[in-house]
Design a protein around this motif. Structure first.
Motif, PDB file in Angstrom:
ATOM      1  N   ALA A  64       1.038  -1.396   0.099  1.00  0.00           N
ATOM      2  CA  ALA A  64      -0.238   0.045  -0.185  1.00  0.00           C
ATOM      3  C   ALA A  64       0.867   1.369  -0.091  1.00  0.00           C
ATOM      4  N   VAL A  65       0.733   2.441  -0.885  1.00  0.00           N
ATOM      5  CA  VAL A  65       1.815   3.075  -1.371  1.00  0.00           C
ATOM      6  C   VAL A  65       1.250   4.546  -1.150  1.00  0.00           C
ATOM      7  N   GLY A  66      -0.514   4.467  -0.546  1.00  0.00           N
ATOM      8  CA  GLY A  66      -0.882   5.704  -0.798  1.00  0.00           C
ATOM      9  C   GLY A  66      -2.451   5.223  -0.463  1.00  0.00           C
ATOM     10  N   GLU A  67      -3.467   6.220   0.554  1.00  0.00           N
ATOM     11  CA  GLU A  67      -5.034   5.600   0.195  1.00  0.00           C
ATOM     12  C   GLU A  67      -5.870   6.220  -0.622  1.00  0.00           C
ATOM     13  N   SER A  68      -4.918   7.185  -1.766  1.00  0.00           N
ATOM     14  CA  SER A  68      -5.336   7.485  -2.931  1.00  0.00           C
ATOM     15  C   SER A  68      -4.969   6.529  -4.214  1.00  0.00           C
ATOM     16  N   ILE A  69      -4.298   5.521  -3.516  1.00  0.00           N
ATOM     17  CA  ILE A  69      -3.593   4.833  -4.506  1.00  0.00           C
ATOM     18  C   ILE A  69      -3.922   3.326  -4.697  1.00  0.00           C
ATOM     19  N   THR A  70      -4.766   2.842  -5.742  1.00  0.00           N
ATOM     20  CA  THR A  70      -5.035   1.462  -5.547  1.00  0.00           C
ATOM     21  C   THR A  70      -4.357   0.378  -6.577  1.00  0.00           C
ATOM     22  N   GLU A  71      -4.072   0.894  -8.045  1.00  0.00           N
ATOM     23  CA  GLU A  71      -3.026   0.682  -8.412  1.00  0.00           C
ATOM     24  C   GLU A  71      -1.672   1.239  -9.005  1.00  0.00           C
ATOM     25  N   VAL A  72      -0.664   0.478  -9.145  1.00  0.00           N
ATOM     26  CA  VAL A  72       0.294   0.766  -9.590  1.00  0.00           C
ATOM     27  C   VAL A  72       1.024  -0.133 -10.420  1.00  0.00           C
ATOM     28  N   THR A  73       1.695   0.334 -11.793  1.00  0.00           N
ATOM     29  CA  THR A  73       2.302  -0.152 -12.768  1.00  0.00           C
ATOM     30  C   THR A  73       4.235  -0.850 -12.658  1.00  0.00           C
ATOM     31  N   VAL A  74       4.837  -1.961 -12.955  1.00  0.00           N
ATOM     32  CA  VAL A  74       5.999  -2.408 -12.690  1.00  0.00           C
ATOM     33  C   VAL A  74       6.664  -1.482 -13.876  1.00  0.00           C
ATOM     34  N   ALA A  75       7.295  -0.973 -13.250  1.00  0.00           N
ATOM     35  CA  ALA A  75       8.177   0.331 -14.144  1.00  0.00           C
ATOM     36  C   ALA A  75       9.828   0.052 -14.098  1.00  0.00           C
ATOM     37  N   GLN A  76      10.328  -1.088 -13.581  1.00  0.00           N
ATOM     38  CA  GLN A  76      11.367  -2.089 -14.163  1.00  0.00           C
ATOM     39  C   GLN A  76      11.970  -2.396 -12.669  1.00  0.00           C
ATOM     40  N   TRP A  77      12.790  -3.784 -13.384  1.00  0.00           N
ATOM     41  CA  TRP A  77      13.059  -4.827 -12.202  1.00  0.00           C
ATOM     42  C   TRP A  77      14.794  -4.529 -11.654  1.00  0.00           C
ATOM     43  N   THR A  78      15.276  -4.202 -11.312  1.00  0.00           N
ATOM     44  CA  THR A  78      16.531  -4.173 -10.669  1.00  0.00           C
ATOM     45  C   THR A  78      17.315  -5.520 -10.509  1.00  0.00           C
ATOM     46  N   LYS A  79      16.235  -6.541 -11.035  1.00  0.00           N
ATOM     47  CA  LYS A  79      16.811  -8.043 -10.684  1.00  0.00           C
ATOM     48  C   LYS A  79      16.345  -9.434 -11.465  1.00  0.00           C
ATOM     49  N   LYS A  80      16.772  -9.990 -11.871  1.00  0.00           N
ATOM     50  CA  LYS A  80      16.459 -10.456 -12.936  1.00  0.00           C
ATOM     51  C   LYS A  80      16.065 -12.048 -12.367  1.00  0.00           C
ATOM     52  N   ASP A  81      14.887 -12.565 -12.760  1.00  0.00           N
ATOM     53  CA  ASP A  81      14.614 -13.895 -12.596  1.00  0.00           C
ATOM     54  C   ASP A  81      15.774 -15.268 -12.255  1.00  0.00           C
ATOM     55  N   GLY A  82      15.831 -15.496 -11.633  1.00  0.00           N
ATOM     56  CA  GLY A  82      16.675 -16.173 -10.914  1.00  0.00           C
ATOM     57  C   GLY A  82      17.540 -15.463  -9.895  1.00  0.00           C
ATOM     58  N   ASP A  83      18.074 -14.567  -9.714  1.00  0.00           N
ATOM     59  CA  ASP A  83      19.074 -13.548  -9.139  1.00  0.00           C
ATOM     60  C   ASP A  83      19.089 -14.754  -7.797  1.00  0.00           C
ATOM     61  N   ILE A  84      19.793 -14.099  -6.851  1.00  0.00           N
ATOM     62  CA  ILE A  84      19.848 -14.648  -5.916  1.00  0.00           C
ATOM     63  C   ILE A  84      19.857 -12.799  -4.963  1.00  0.00           C
ATOM     64  N   VAL A  85      19.036 -12.543  -4.096  1.00  0.00           N
ATOM     65  CA  VAL A  85      19.065 -11.310  -3.843  1.00  0.00           C
ATOM     66  C   VAL A  85      19.206 -11.253  -1.958  1.00  0.00           C
ATOM     67  N   GLU A  86      19.327 -10.256  -1.428  1.00  0.00           N
ATOM     68  CA  GLU A  86      19.835 -10.265  -0.543  1.00  0.00           C
ATOM     69  C   GLU A  86      18.643  -9.361   0.505  1.00  0.00           C
ATOM     70  N   MET A  87      18.293  -9.094   1.769  1.00  0.00           N
ATOM     71  CA  MET A  87      17.278  -8.707   2.450  1.00  0.00           C
ATOM     72  C   MET A  87      17.817  -7.310   2.468  1.00  0.00           C
ATOM     73  N   ASP A  88      16.293  -6.175   2.004  1.00  0.00           N
ATOM     74  CA  ASP A  88      16.340  -5.333   2.267  1.00  0.00           C
ATOM     75  C   ASP A  88      17.052  -4.178   0.607  1.00  0.00           C
ATOM     76  N   GLU A  89      17.736  -5.224  -0.324  1.00  0.00           N
ATOM     77  CA  GLU A  89      18.126  -5.030  -1.451  1.00  0.00           C
ATOM     78  C   GLU A  89      16.839  -4.636  -2.322  1.00  0.00           C
ATOM     79  N   VAL A  90      17.030  -3.323  -3.265  1.00  0.00           N
ATOM     80  CA  VAL A  90      16.396  -3.236  -3.975  1.00  0.00           C
ATOM     81  C   VAL A  90      16.376  -4.053  -4.852  1.00  0.00           C
ATOM     82  N   ILE A  91      14.830  -4.223  -5.190  1.00  0.00           N
ATOM     83  CA  ILE A  91      14.570  -5.401  -6.736  1.00  0.00           C
ATOM     84  C   ILE A  91      13.735  -4.483  -7.807  1.00  0.00           C
TER      85      ILE A  91
END
Length: 220
Positions: A9-36
């Protein structure tokens, strides 16, 4: 064990969002709190950070429009177990002294990023780090909020944090929020973003770029 990550939830009046970009690829190993990934609404852009360490499995592709609460991706925590133990065994001895002892003398000034066209000021909701703490590049250090949404602020360099604006302080876009005394812990990765912020305007734009490619990690 797989963890499902959903559109926050990013705001009271916002009901939907668009995926602008992934900074990681499918199958990548990510760390906790890393921007994905980066999400955007008609009002602002937000960043999403990994809720656990593990292997990323992307469920929503770039350009997809999703409702709040829809599944973005899953993270297989079992795939990170082996990777986490190896660095922990070797880094405590080397990274400790490295972060503590080798200040470069360079100071990165972090300014309040632009988080939306109609947002002119934000309030420091909370700091996840204290003055004097050592922070890492892209690590979440604070949460800021406007009257429309809440955003996360990430470190622009590796080093020692000096908080300028305390919790509860209301700041205008571009105002100085904190400083980071750069250390050699991640010199090469920190030097690119930290060299530009030497001037006020470039520091502000650096912060802004993190809001758009990466701080909004919009908090759930």
């Amino acid at each position: 064990m797989s963890l499902e990550m959903k559109v926050p939830a990013v705001g009271e009046s916002i009901t939907e969002v668009t995926v602008a970009q992934w900074t990681k690829k499918d199958g990548d190993i990510v760390e906790m709190d890393e921007v994905i990934c980066e999400l955007e609404s008609d009002k602002a852009t937000f960043e999403v950070t990994a809720e656990a360490a593990g292997q990323l499995s992307i469920k929503a592709q770039e350009g997809d429009t999703l409702d709040i609460g829809a599944v973005l991706c899953t993270i297989d925590e079992s795939k990170a177990a082996a990777g986490d133990e190896a660095p922990k065994a070797s880094t405590p001895a080397s990274s400790g002294p490295e972060k503590e002892g080798k200040a470069t003398g360079e100071v990165v000034e972090m300014h309040v990023p632009a988080v939306g066209e109609s947002i002119n000021e934000v309030t420091i909701s909370s700091w996840t780090k204290k003055s004097g703490d050592t922070v890492e590049l892209d690590e979440v250090i604070a949460e800021i909020e406007s009257d429309k949404a809440t955003f996360e602020l990430t470190a622009e360099a590796n080093g020692k944090l000096e908080i300028i604006a305390e919790e509860g302080t209301t700041l205008e876009i571009g105002a100085l929020i904190c400083k980071i005394e750069v250390t050699d812990g991640g010199g090469s990765s920190a030097s690119a973003p930290s060299s530009a912020p030497a001037s006020g305007s470039s520091a502000s734009s650096s912060s802004e770029s993190k809001e758009t490619y990466a701080t909004g990690h919009a908090s759930p």
